[in-house]
Design an enzyme around this catalytic site. Structure first.
Site: not given
Length: 136
Positions: A44, A46, A55, A57, A88, A91
């Protein structure tokens, strides 16, 4: 853990250490075994301008596509803690784009045992690319 899962686990752990998480401080790593036999990993990343981060994934999927892979055969996701870190909702849909209903998703925390899901278990009754195929 079988040899494939061990390789995916190690790749996800290694890339997770490179995550850019100054806001959540929750690094996540993901590693994909693709149809071309290669392992693609992502973490990930940010961004101060939410929701522009990425993310793990999605990063791994981007690496797979850039590397020439087209289908996910297996994916391993890992984060902090003893509970499994699952993808999430966004994802789950990103994974679904490149995975079938029986594709295996392993989720783990640092201190816990991996939990195995199929794509259909983690995103039942999903909408996938086959719904958009030309039916004429």
């Amino acid at each position: 853990m079988d040899a494939v899962n061990q390789a995916l686990y190690e790749a996800a752990q290694k890339v997770r250490k490179k995550a850019h998480v100054p806001y959540s401080r929750f690094p996540v790593g993901a590693a994909i075994l693709a149809d071309d036999g290669n392992v693609y990993a992502g973490c990930n990343v940010e961004n101060a301008a939410y929701p522009l981060g990425a993310c793990a994934e999605g990063s791994a999927i981007s690496a797979m596509v850039a590397g020439g892979g087209t289908r996910i055969h297996r994916i391993f996701v890992i984060g902090d803690g003893d509970k499994p870190v699952t993808p999430c909702g966004g994802c789950r849909q990103r994974i679904r784009e490149f995975a079938g209903a029986d594709t295996v998703i392993f989720c783990a925390g640092d201190d816990g045992e991996p939990v195995k899901y199929t794509m259909n278990e983690i995103l039942p009754d999903s909408f996938g690319p086959e719904f958009l195929e030309d039916k004429s």
